[in-house]
Scaffold this motif. Structure first.
Motif, mmCIF file in Angstrom:
data_model
loop_
_atom_site.group_PDB
_atom_site.id
_atom_site.type_symbol
_atom_site.label_atom_id
_atom_site.label_comp_id
_atom_site.label_asym_id
_atom_site.label_seq_id
_atom_site.Cartn_x
_atom_site.Cartn_y
_atom_site.Cartn_z
ATOM 1 N N LEU A 137 92.788 76.372 11.658
ATOM 2 C CA LEU A 137 92.358 77.737 11.942
ATOM 3 C C LEU A 137 93.643 78.533 12.145
ATOM 4 N N VAL A 138 94.023 79.320 11.147
ATOM 5 C CA VAL A 138 95.311 80.013 11.150
ATOM 6 C C VAL A 138 95.095 81.471 11.538
ATOM 7 N N GLN A 139 95.703 81.893 12.640
ATOM 8 C CA GLN A 139 95.533 83.245 13.148
ATOM 9 C C GLN A 139 96.696 84.142 12.740
ATOM 10 N N ILE A 140 96.363 85.361 12.338
ATOM 11 C CA ILE A 140 97.366 86.355 11.972
ATOM 12 C C ILE A 140 97.389 87.451 13.035
ATOM 13 N N ALA A 141 98.571 87.743 13.565
ATOM 14 C CA ALA A 141 98.719 88.838 14.515
ATOM 15 C C ALA A 141 98.772 90.147 13.729
ATOM 16 N N ASP A 142 97.665 90.885 13.709
ATOM 17 C CA ASP A 142 97.568 92.121 12.926
ATOM 18 C C ASP A 142 97.078 93.241 13.827
ATOM 19 N N ARG A 143 98.014 94.019 14.375
ATOM 20 C CA ARG A 143 97.655 95.093 15.307
ATOM 21 C C ARG A 143 96.915 96.239 14.624
ATOM 22 N N THR A 144 97.026 96.349 13.303
ATOM 23 C CA THR A 144 96.331 97.421 12.593
ATOM 24 C C THR A 144 94.856 97.102 12.361
ATOM 25 N N LEU A 145 94.459 95.851 12.614
ATOM 26 C CA LEU A 145 93.065 95.395 12.429
ATOM 27 C C LEU A 145 92.613 95.505 10.981
ATOM 28 N N SER A 146 93.553 95.477 10.042
ATOM 29 C CA SER A 146 93.175 95.538 8.629
ATOM 30 C C SER A 146 92.663 94.189 8.134
ATOM 31 N N VAL A 147 93.081 93.103 8.797
ATOM 32 C CA VAL A 147 92.636 91.760 8.451
ATOM 33 C C VAL A 147 91.361 91.457 9.225
ATOM 34 N N SER A 148 90.336 90.925 8.562
ATOM 35 C CA SER A 148 89.090 90.581 9.234
ATOM 36 C C SER A 148 89.296 89.365 10.136
ATOM 37 N N LYS A 149 88.383 89.183 11.089
ATOM 38 C CA LYS A 149 88.502 88.046 12.007
ATOM 39 C C LYS A 149 88.519 86.734 11.237
ATOM 40 N N THR A 150 87.562 86.549 10.344
ATOM 41 C CA THR A 150 87.574 85.398 9.436
ATOM 42 C C THR A 150 87.701 85.970 8.032
ATOM 43 N N GLY A 195 104.594 79.923 -5.438
ATOM 44 C CA GLY A 195 105.179 81.197 -5.840
ATOM 45 C C GLY A 195 104.188 82.338 -5.812
ATOM 46 N N SER A 196 102.906 82.046 -5.626
ATOM 47 C CA SER A 196 101.888 83.091 -5.578
ATOM 48 C C SER A 196 101.935 83.829 -4.247
ATOM 49 N N ARG A 197 101.526 85.083 -4.289
ATOM 50 C CA ARG A 197 101.441 85.912 -3.079
ATOM 51 C C ARG A 197 99.971 86.276 -2.862
ATOM 52 N N VAL A 198 99.480 86.038 -1.674
ATOM 53 C CA VAL A 198 98.096 86.349 -1.333
ATOM 54 C C VAL A 198 98.104 87.487 -0.322
ATOM 55 N N GLU A 199 97.475 88.595 -0.677
ATOM 56 C CA GLU A 199 97.471 89.788 0.169
ATOM 57 C C GLU A 199 96.142 89.916 0.894
ATOM 58 N N LEU A 200 96.213 89.986 2.210
ATOM 59 C CA LEU A 200 95.056 90.181 3.059
ATOM 60 C C LEU A 200 95.200 91.548 3.714
ATOM 61 N N ALA A 201 94.725 92.603 3.019
ATOM 62 C CA ALA A 201 94.868 93.975 3.496
ATOM 63 C C ALA A 201 96.346 94.285 3.698
ATOM 64 N N GLU A 202 96.781 94.589 4.923
ATOM 65 C CA GLU A 202 98.177 94.956 5.165
ATOM 66 C C GLU A 202 99.067 93.757 5.474
ATOM 67 N N GLN A 203 98.519 92.566 5.490
ATOM 68 C CA GLN A 203 99.296 91.355 5.707
ATOM 69 C C GLN A 203 99.249 90.507 4.438
ATOM 70 N N SER A 204 100.105 89.496 4.369
ATOM 71 C CA SER A 204 100.154 88.646 3.174
ATOM 72 C C SER A 204 100.868 87.348 3.501
ATOM 73 N N PHE A 205 100.756 86.392 2.580
ATOM 74 C CA PHE A 205 101.559 85.171 2.672
ATOM 75 C C PHE A 205 101.907 84.707 1.280
ATOM 76 N N VAL A 206 103.011 83.972 1.165
ATOM 77 C CA VAL A 206 103.488 83.418 -0.097
ATOM 78 C C VAL A 206 103.369 81.909 -0.013
ATOM 79 N N VAL A 207 102.848 81.295 -1.083
ATOM 80 C CA VAL A 207 102.765 79.834 -1.159
ATOM 81 C C VAL A 207 104.110 79.336 -1.649
ATOM 82 N N ALA A 208 104.872 78.716 -0.765
ATOM 83 C CA ALA A 208 106.234 78.276 -1.108
ATOM 84 C C ALA A 208 106.218 76.917 -1.784
#
Length: 208
Positions: A137-150, A195-208
């Motif tokens: 269960l990976v949590q993202i600290a997103d103060r803008t609330l652009s990322v949904s809870k799940t 090398g892919s980038r996954v964008e979750l609203a205003e946050q994102s992660f890259v698969v290294a």
């Protein structure tokens, strides 16, 4: 005449209950609090992005995993999930034909890096549905609330990571190397190679 909320006896013609203050027209259904997922999410403007020719959608069985381990990008938020995670029995990781569990390094826009395997959920406060079990269960600290809870689900298919949008408010966009951008259809699984980038609203992660 009785109040349909608390059952108190009311005089004829009363508009409000003197005990609980409810309107005499109120019902238990009208007073029920709505689920806040993902209604508390800040909605962004829709993105108009082209889709690549190769969607990379995979169809694999949903076997699930027998346990979950809560991890998070924000230590304070992760502590809130520790009690729930402690009630789940430990699990053995999924092991492919190579004899070693497939592991993936996720580099988040928040500066955090997580190594994951098996299955998991990503969001501000990810929560499995009844009967679901995940390794992470990976949590993202997103103060803008652009990322949904799940917001997102992930798993592994033949050594490659896949992601699936969990009907998030702002959606999920996958950007593969040399393959443009693809907005994910909720509930479908999309391969995200290294090398892919996954964008979750205003946050994102890259698969290294």
């Amino acid at each position: 005449m009785r109040c349909r909320i608390c059952g108190a006896e009311l005089p004829d013609g009363a508009m409000f209950c003197g005990e609980c203050g409810s309107s005499t027209s109120a019902t238990p259904e009208s007073r029920r609090r709505a689920d806040s997922r993902p209604g508390d999410t800040t909605i962004l403007d829709p993105l108009d992005r082209p889709s690549p020719r190769n969607s990379g959608v995979v169809s694999v069985p949903v076997d699930g995993f027998p346990a979950a381990t809560a991890i998070g990008l924000d230590a304070d938020q992760a502590a809130n999930e520790s009690d729930a995670a402690a009630r789940v029995e430990p699990a053995q990781p999924s092991v492919p034909a190579t004899g070693h569990p497939a592991r993936f390094v996720l580099e988040f826009s928040t500066g955090e890096t997580r190594t994951v395997f098996g299955s998991g959920l990503i969001g501000r406060r990810p929560l499995p549905q009844p009967g679901e079990h995940f390794d992470h269960l990976v949590q993202i600290a997103d103060r803008t609330l652009s990322v949904s809870k799940t917001h997102l689900e992930f798993g592994e298919h033949e050594g490659t990571l896949w992601v699936s949008d969990r009907f998030s408010a702002n959606g999920t966009v996958v950007r593969r190397p040399d393959d443009g951008a693809l907005r994910c259809e909720p509930g479908r699984r999309y391969l995200v190679p290294s090398g892919s980038r996954v964008e979750l609203a205003e946050q994102s992660f890259v698969v290294a």
